[in-house]
Design a protein around this motif. Sequence first.
Motif, mmCIF file in Angstrom:
data_model
loop_
_atom_site.group_PDB
_atom_site.id
_atom_site.type_symbol
_atom_site.label_atom_id
_atom_site.label_comp_id
_atom_site.label_asym_id
_atom_site.label_seq_id
_atom_site.Cartn_x
_atom_site.Cartn_y
_atom_site.Cartn_z
ATOM 1 N N ALA A 1 40.656 29.351 36.015
ATOM 2 C CA ALA A 1 40.853 30.786 36.312
ATOM 3 C C ALA A 1 39.666 31.602 35.789
ATOM 4 N N ASP B 1 37.510 44.730 35.880
ATOM 5 C CA ASP B 1 36.494 44.641 34.822
ATOM 6 C C ASP B 1 36.769 43.367 34.031
ATOM 7 N N GLU B 2 35.776 42.914 33.313
ATOM 8 C CA GLU B 2 35.934 41.712 32.497
ATOM 9 C C GLU B 2 36.831 42.052 31.297
ATOM 10 N N ALA B 3 37.699 41.107 30.914
ATOM 11 C CA ALA B 3 38.750 41.423 29.939
ATOM 12 C C ALA B 3 38.211 41.884 28.575
ATOM 13 N N ARG C 1 36.878 31.648 38.284
ATOM 14 C CA ARG C 1 37.075 32.601 39.392
ATOM 15 C C ARG C 1 36.688 34.019 38.942
ATOM 16 N N GLY C 2 37.081 34.368 37.729
ATOM 17 C CA GLY C 2 36.718 35.689 37.200
ATOM 18 C C GLY C 2 35.212 35.840 37.079
ATOM 19 N N ASP D 1 41.843 42.575 35.916
ATOM 20 C CA ASP D 1 41.605 41.436 36.804
ATOM 21 C C ASP D 1 40.309 41.679 37.581
ATOM 22 N N LEU D 2 39.365 40.772 37.416
ATOM 23 C CA LEU D 2 38.065 40.943 38.080
ATOM 24 C C LEU D 2 38.121 40.753 39.586
ATOM 25 N N ASN D 3 39.206 40.182 40.077
ATOM 26 C CA ASN D 3 39.312 39.921 41.521
ATOM 27 C C ASN D 3 40.181 40.991 42.187
ATOM 28 N N ILE E 1 44.277 38.778 33.246
ATOM 29 C CA ILE E 1 44.037 37.402 33.708
ATOM 30 C C ILE E 1 45.395 36.775 34.065
ATOM 31 N N GLU E 2 46.175 37.520 34.808
ATOM 32 C CA GLU E 2 47.581 37.148 35.046
ATOM 33 C C GLU E 2 47.803 36.712 36.480
ATOM 34 N N GLY F 1 49.825 36.457 40.085
ATOM 35 C CA GLY F 1 50.419 37.488 40.928
ATOM 36 C C GLY F 1 51.940 37.510 40.964
ATOM 37 N N ARG G 1 46.734 39.146 44.149
ATOM 38 C CA ARG G 1 48.035 39.827 44.274
ATOM 39 C C ARG G 1 48.272 40.707 43.053
ATOM 40 N N THR G 2 47.812 40.247 41.879
ATOM 41 C CA THR G 2 47.949 41.071 40.669
ATOM 42 C C THR G 2 47.227 42.407 40.856
HETATM 43 P P1 ATP Z 1 47.031 36.202 42.144
HETATM 44 O O1 ATP Z 1 48.059 35.166 41.797
HETATM 45 O O2 ATP Z 1 47.190 37.491 41.397
HETATM 46 O O3 ATP Z 1 46.814 36.402 43.618
HETATM 47 P P2 ATP Z 1 45.086 34.305 41.135
HETATM 48 O O4 ATP Z 1 45.657 33.179 41.892
HETATM 49 O O5 ATP Z 1 43.595 34.437 41.100
HETATM 50 O O6 ATP Z 1 45.606 35.700 41.645
HETATM 51 P P3 ATP Z 1 45.292 33.439 38.480
HETATM 52 O O7 ATP Z 1 44.262 32.419 38.765
HETATM 53 O O8 ATP Z 1 46.527 33.014 37.806
HETATM 54 O O9 ATP Z 1 45.685 34.291 39.712
HETATM 55 O O10 ATP Z 1 44.703 34.631 37.594
HETATM 56 C C1 ATP Z 1 43.478 34.700 37.101
HETATM 57 C C2 ATP Z 1 42.839 35.994 37.546
HETATM 58 O O11 ATP Z 1 42.154 36.549 36.451
HETATM 59 C C3 ATP Z 1 41.830 35.750 38.651
HETATM 60 O O12 ATP Z 1 41.987 36.721 39.656
HETATM 61 C C4 ATP Z 1 40.472 35.949 37.968
HETATM 62 O O13 ATP Z 1 39.565 36.588 38.842
HETATM 63 C C5 ATP Z 1 40.808 36.845 36.810
HETATM 64 N N1 ATP Z 1 39.989 36.606 35.602
HETATM 65 C C6 ATP Z 1 39.608 35.425 35.073
HETATM 66 N N2 ATP Z 1 38.912 35.609 33.949
HETATM 67 C C7 ATP Z 1 38.845 36.951 33.740
HETATM 68 C C8 ATP Z 1 38.276 37.768 32.741
HETATM 69 N N3 ATP Z 1 37.616 37.263 31.695
HETATM 70 N N4 ATP Z 1 38.418 39.102 32.847
HETATM 71 C C9 ATP Z 1 39.099 39.647 33.880
HETATM 72 N N5 ATP Z 1 39.657 38.926 34.874
HETATM 73 C C10 ATP Z 1 39.543 37.590 34.805
#
Ligand code: ATP
Length: 260
Positions: free
Chosen positions: A37, A199-201, A40-41, A182-184, A162-163, A165, A188-189
């Motif tokens: 994860a 933004d980065e956490a 991806r961020g 959440d950087l993405n 970093i949660e 969805g 869904r989150t």
């Molecule tokens: P969703 O389930 O919300 O559709 P997802 O499948 O990407 O998204 P996860 O992989 O469980 O959910 O969550 C990780 C999320 O946190 C990712 O969207 C990622 O971009 C983000 N992420 C990872 N590291 C960081 C960080 N350091 N700061 C901010 N966001 C981050």
Amino acid sequence: MEWHIPRSHPRYYSIIIRERLVKAFHEGIVVPQGLIAHGRGEAFDYILGETSHEFALEAERAAVALILLAKKPIISVNGNYASLASHEIVELSLETNAIIEVNLFYRTEDRIAKIEDLLRKAGAKNILGVNCEKTLIPGLESPRGIVCKDGIYSADVVLVAIEDGDRTQALKRIKKKVIAIDLNPFSRTAQSADITIVDEAIRATKNMVKIARELKGLDRRLLEQIVNSYDNRRILMDAFKTIRARLEEASSKGFILEAP
Ligand code: ATP
């Protein structure tokens, strides 16, 4: 194994952060899925220029105002967030009187205890973890749905970082106001939160500590103004526009712009 990373390395900071997560993985704080994860961020942060843009700062300001106005604000902390930003999380909790709850997607009591311990060592005072009375959020199968009765379950505002969805959407269904780091912006989150901080956490939490120090003396009416004038759809649009502008620039020139 310990690696020596030269400070002169152009990606020194990013490598140090990876080392921090790998160490936390070996200590049983971060799960392997958390490492993926993080990647991806990082990809989104690279595209965004590894900086806190105006849309992020605006969301962070509204988030702090909402936390200061809340009756029971909770900072929900998982393994990645704790190992990246334990000191910043504790500072934010102390500045805003928010309770920290250790809440895990891949839940084991042993990992909860380790994360709780890490946060206590960073100075956490108001923290719920192993010893809280548990209940379930409807719509999530146990153990993913387990939360503390005196924490997330009875909160009005929940900050997640970093949660996943599903869990963010489940919190929305039980009428919590959700702030998500959440950087993405596609996730869904990001799409379902009330306030989305793209933004980065670590950067985001540091910024929020600073903002909390500025805002906490303000009259409630001024805080309400900040929250009421905030438009999350516009913030998400600005995040997408920034990604598009950077990609357009790169695709027309063949090189990337320095972030502002
Ligand atoms: P969703 O389930 O919300 O559709 P997802 O499948 O990407 O998204 P996860 O992989 O469980 O959910 O969550 C990780 C999320 O946190 C990712 O969207 C990622 O971009 C983000 N992420 C990872 N590291 C960081 C960080 N350091 N700061 C901010 N966001 C981050």
